[in-house]
Design a protein around this motif. Sequence first.
Motif, PDB file in Angstrom:
ATOM      1  N   SER A  74      -2.225  22.958  -2.080  1.00  6.62           N
ATOM      2  CA  SER A  74      -1.338  24.086  -2.376  1.00  6.62           C
ATOM      3  C   SER A  74      -1.887  24.955  -3.512  1.00  6.62           C
ATOM      4  N   LEU A  75      -2.666  24.341  -4.417  1.00  7.82           N
ATOM      5  CA  LEU A  75      -3.277  25.098  -5.510  1.00  7.82           C
ATOM      6  C   LEU A  75      -4.594  25.737  -5.098  1.00  7.82           C
ATOM      7  N   GLY A  76      -5.048  25.422  -3.918  1.00  6.78           N
ATOM      8  CA  GLY A  76      -6.298  25.992  -3.440  1.00  6.78           C
ATOM      9  C   GLY A  76      -7.524  25.320  -4.028  1.00  6.78           C
ATOM     10  N   VAL A  77      -7.369  24.104  -4.505  1.00  5.53           N
ATOM     11  CA  VAL A  77      -8.499  23.387  -5.080  1.00  5.53           C
ATOM     12  C   VAL A  77      -9.422  22.959  -3.947  1.00  5.53           C
ATOM     13  N   LEU A  78     -10.690  23.300  -4.087  1.00  8.99           N
ATOM     14  CA  LEU A  78     -11.672  22.928  -3.085  1.00  8.99           C
ATOM     15  C   LEU A  78     -12.749  22.106  -3.763  1.00  8.99           C
ATOM     16  N   ASN A  79     -12.984  20.961  -3.263  1.00 11.49           N
ATOM     17  CA  ASN A  79     -13.985  20.070  -3.813  1.00 11.49           C
ATOM     18  C   ASN A  79     -15.241  20.228  -2.961  1.00 11.49           C
ATOM     19  N   LEU A  80     -16.282  20.770  -3.567  1.00 10.41           N
ATOM     20  CA  LEU A  80     -17.525  21.000  -2.819  1.00 10.41           C
ATOM     21  C   LEU A  80     -18.131  19.698  -2.324  1.00 10.41           C
ATOM     22  N   PHE A  81     -17.950  18.632  -3.102  1.00  9.76           N
ATOM     23  CA  PHE A  81     -18.518  17.356  -2.690  1.00  9.76           C
ATOM     24  C   PHE A  81     -17.827  16.790  -1.456  1.00  9.76           C
ATOM     25  N   SER A  82     -16.576  17.155  -1.260  1.00  8.07           N
ATOM     26  CA  SER A  82     -15.853  16.640  -0.104  1.00  8.07           C
ATOM     27  C   SER A  82     -16.421  17.170   1.201  1.00  8.07           C
ATOM     28  N   LEU A  83     -17.101  18.302   1.128  1.00  6.50           N
ATOM     29  CA  LEU A  83     -17.687  18.868   2.339  1.00  6.50           C
ATOM     30  C   LEU A  83     -18.918  18.091   2.799  1.00  6.50           C
ATOM     31  N   ILE A  84     -19.628  17.448   1.862  1.00  6.35           N
ATOM     32  CA  ILE A  84     -20.836  16.719   2.239  1.00  6.35           C
ATOM     33  C   ILE A  84     -20.654  15.202   2.190  1.00  6.35           C
ATOM     34  N   GLU A  85     -19.570  14.738   1.587  1.00  8.27           N
ATOM     35  CA  GLU A  85     -19.311  13.301   1.491  1.00  8.27           C
ATOM     36  C   GLU A  85     -18.725  12.765   2.787  1.00  8.27           C
ATOM     37  N   SER A 115       0.793  -1.230   0.000  1.00  8.90           N
ATOM     38  CA  SER A 115       0.000   0.000   0.000  1.00  8.90           C
ATOM     39  C   SER A 115       0.822   1.274   0.000  1.00  8.90           C
ATOM     40  N   VAL A 116       2.097   1.182   0.247  1.00  7.65           N
ATOM     41  CA  VAL A 116       2.897   2.393   0.444  1.00  7.65           C
ATOM     42  C   VAL A 116       2.903   3.291  -0.800  1.00  7.65           C
ATOM     43  N   GLU A 117       2.948   2.723  -1.980  1.00  7.36           N
ATOM     44  CA  GLU A 117       2.969   3.548  -3.193  1.00  7.36           C
ATOM     45  C   GLU A 117       1.645   4.275  -3.394  1.00  7.36           C
ATOM     46  N   ALA A 118       0.537   3.570  -3.193  1.00 10.23           N
ATOM     47  CA  ALA A 118      -0.783   4.203  -3.334  1.00 10.23           C
ATOM     48  C   ALA A 118      -0.980   5.291  -2.283  1.00 10.23           C
ATOM     49  N   MET A 119      -0.512   5.055  -1.064  1.00 11.31           N
ATOM     50  CA  MET A 119      -0.614   6.061  -0.004  1.00 11.31           C
ATOM     51  C   MET A 119       0.205   7.304  -0.350  1.00 11.31           C
ATOM     52  N   TYR A 120       1.401   7.063  -0.880  1.00  9.66           N
ATOM     53  CA  TYR A 120       2.273   8.177  -1.253  1.00  9.66           C
ATOM     54  C   TYR A 120       1.636   9.013  -2.365  1.00  9.66           C
ATOM     55  N   GLU A 121       1.095   8.328  -3.383  1.00 10.15           N
ATOM     56  CA  GLU A 121       0.451   9.044  -4.491  1.00 10.15           C
ATOM     57  C   GLU A 121      -0.741   9.860  -4.008  1.00 10.15           C
ATOM     58  N   LYS A 122      -1.562   9.309  -3.129  1.00 10.60           N
ATOM     59  CA  LYS A 122      -2.720  10.040  -2.602  1.00 10.60           C
ATOM     60  C   LYS A 122      -2.272  11.232  -1.781  1.00 10.60           C
ATOM     61  N   ALA A 123      -1.274  11.061  -0.953  1.00  6.58           N
ATOM     62  CA  ALA A 123      -0.770  12.167  -0.135  1.00  6.58           C
ATOM     63  C   ALA A 123      -0.213  13.279  -1.021  1.00  6.58           C
ATOM     64  N   CYS A 124       0.521  12.914  -2.073  1.00  9.13           N
ATOM     65  CA  CYS A 124       1.064  13.916  -2.995  1.00  9.13           C
ATOM     66  C   CYS A 124      -0.063  14.651  -3.711  1.00  9.13           C
ATOM     67  N   ARG A 125      -1.076  13.914  -4.159  1.00  8.23           N
ATOM     68  CA  ARG A 125      -2.212  14.523  -4.862  1.00  8.23           C
ATOM     69  C   ARG A 125      -2.960  15.472  -3.927  1.00  8.23           C
ATOM     70  N   ASP A 126      -3.219  15.045  -2.706  1.00  4.47           N
ATOM     71  CA  ASP A 126      -3.913  15.896  -1.731  1.00  4.47           C
ATOM     72  C   ASP A 126      -3.102  17.140  -1.414  1.00  4.47           C
ATOM     73  N   GLN A 127      -1.792  16.981  -1.275  1.00 11.37           N
ATOM     74  CA  GLN A 127      -0.921  18.122  -0.971  1.00 11.37           C
ATOM     75  C   GLN A 127      -0.892  19.102  -2.138  1.00 11.37           C
ATOM     76  N   LYS A 128      -0.843  18.584  -3.353  1.00 10.78           N
ATOM     77  CA  LYS A 128      -0.811  19.434  -4.541  1.00 10.78           C
ATOM     78  C   LYS A 128      -2.116  20.213  -4.676  1.00 10.78           C
ATOM     79  N   GLU A 129      -3.253  19.532  -4.462  1.00 10.68           N
ATOM     80  CA  GLU A 129      -4.550  20.203  -4.538  1.00 10.68           C
ATOM     81  C   GLU A 129      -4.686  21.263  -3.466  1.00 10.68           C
TER      82      GLU A 129
END
Length: 180
Positions: free
Chosen positions: A38-49, A22-36
């Motif tokens: 830092s770019l200020g991407v806000l997912n409206l669905f994440s607030l209600i999901e 699982s370490v590679e998938a965890m790393y990729e998700k953490a990088c994606r979340d960190q990148k989003e």
Amino acid sequence: ELLIEAGSFDFTSWSRDAMRESVEAMYEKACRDQKEASLGVLNLFSLIEEPDESFAKAPQVVHPSSNLQLFQREKELLGFYLTGHPMDGYKKVLGRLSCVPLTDLHLLSDSHVFRAAFVVETVQVKVSSKSQKKFAILMISDGMERFELPIWSEMFEEKGMLLKENQLLYGVLQLERKDG
């Protein structure tokens, strides 16, 4: 991955094999979340999901590692066995084989012949200056005690292929004490 293999995350409920998978998938998700983030991407669905639980459960491991493999990897990474010793699984059998634990050698007299089981920690192959024949000096351990074991040229020629690091051996030995 090295921290996983060394046992640093054994406090979790996941096996080392599951964490390694699982370490590679965890790393990729953490990088994606960190990148989003830092770019200020806000997912409206994440607030209600519901919160993401993609790593709440350990994945199925098809070919789990044996305890012996885990112990050997710990020894390779740390220089010692951390969570167990390769000899631990053989304690009942060793008692039936009349093996003397290496911790009891001080109770035996000089030139005493006894049976022992041990793990070969290191192998140093040398050449005799007189006969020009190979011999070996082993460092052996049973998990509690360590000793140096010379393998003279006749035995080395006959059994040299067994003398490998991390090899479990059962042998008939003769105790010889030297000064110091």
